[in-house]
Design a protein around this motif. Sequence first.
Motif, PDB file in Angstrom:
ATOM      1  N   THR A 296      43.526  53.793  16.325  1.00  0.00           N
ATOM      2  CA  THR A 296      44.107  54.625  16.252  1.00  0.00           C
ATOM      3  C   THR A 296      42.942  56.195  16.107  1.00  0.00           C
ATOM      4  N   THR A 297      42.236  55.459  14.795  1.00  0.00           N
ATOM      5  CA  THR A 297      40.465  56.235  14.549  1.00  0.00           C
ATOM      6  C   THR A 297      39.797  56.871  15.861  1.00  0.00           C
ATOM      7  N   LEU A 298      39.400  55.644  16.748  1.00  0.00           N
ATOM      8  CA  LEU A 298      38.452  55.843  18.130  1.00  0.00           C
ATOM      9  C   LEU A 298      39.633  56.813  18.389  1.00  0.00           C
ATOM     10  N   VAL A 299      40.994  56.833  18.822  1.00  0.00           N
ATOM     11  CA  VAL A 299      41.601  57.796  19.986  1.00  0.00           C
ATOM     12  C   VAL A 299      41.590  59.072  18.415  1.00  0.00           C
ATOM     13  N   GLN A 300      41.563  59.344  17.634  1.00  0.00           N
ATOM     14  CA  GLN A 300      41.616  60.633  17.111  1.00  0.00           C
ATOM     15  C   GLN A 300      40.719  61.096  17.859  1.00  0.00           C
ATOM     16  N   LEU A 301      39.216  60.570  17.282  1.00  0.00           N
ATOM     17  CA  LEU A 301      38.143  61.229  17.022  1.00  0.00           C
ATOM     18  C   LEU A 301      37.598  62.019  19.335  1.00  0.00           C
ATOM     19  N   MET A 302      38.491  60.967  20.267  1.00  0.00           N
ATOM     20  CA  MET A 302      38.042  61.252  21.073  1.00  0.00           C
ATOM     21  C   MET A 302      39.507  62.658  21.445  1.00  0.00           C
TER      22      MET A 302
END
Length: 330
Positions: free
Chosen positions: A19-25
């Motif tokens: 979820t953090t990766l998607v947040q940053l993307m």
Amino acid sequence: MTPIPHRPVFILGCPRSGTTLVQLMVHAHPRFAIPPETRFVLDAYQRRREFGDLRVAANRHRLAAWIVRTERHRFADLGLDPDRTAAAIAAAPPTLGSAIGTVFRCYAERFGKPRWGDKRPGYYQHVDVITRLFPGAQFVHVVRDGRDCVGSLKHQPWYRPDSYAAIATWAEAVDYGDAAADRLGPGSYHRLRFESLIEHPERELAALCAFLGEEYDPAMCEPAAVARVVLPARKTWHDRTLGPVDPAAQGTWRARLDPWEIELCETVLAGRLRANGYEVSGGRRASPSRLARYAATASARRLAHRKRRMTDTVRRLGEPSPAEVPAPPH
């Protein structure tokens, strides 16, 4: 393609699912701002009766002060001026959703972006609350191989429960996600498979943007460019987001899980794993004692969720003012 400027985006999933990766993307997109995790959204909803009728100005000021001054809310991580944000909350329409949304709009304004969102893995348990506060919300549910989630959770410095709870958490996130997908429909719910994202980021992010009603931007494939701006430095467990997207970040459960954990995962999660495109190795079935312990853990979690739902139903009977963001004028 017509933009959808007023629909907030909520990113959720089992902890350590990406979820953090998607947040940053998403934050790397020129139209979205997704802040680090806060702790005031659900807390405010659960305590909403304490603040009284928000149509009374003094109550809005009290709510605003509680949001920006309570240390556990992590408001400081947003990089916003507390006094100016509190004033904006107090000036917003007199609903809890409007007060909460104002904080995130202020965060988006900090970056000059028109759309905002929020990310917290545990929101998968509270989709009904989020849709009540923000009737037009869109949800992005990140799904990762449950064995990798469990293997990652057991090595996190902040994770206190045992592997039984971690396995039950992943099963719960998948089940609640399935229910949300059926209830909300494809215009409000989007499932994003972590492994597909890191193997084919352009394709998966283009599909995500289509769901959000926005044009895909190549900057989304460079989440490391915004990681140091968005993520608090103390969260060292997110250090992998500071580098390029790594397709090798899958299948690590083989080295991280003990044999009994693999057996238990594949015994109790086999159907859910296969339904989400993950192969099961076909090893031994978990022992009856471990299955019994898992069943007790999962049952306790289901009971706790039912109690939360019942408590919320009772609390709704005595609400002093509306919770949801008012519909925009036509």
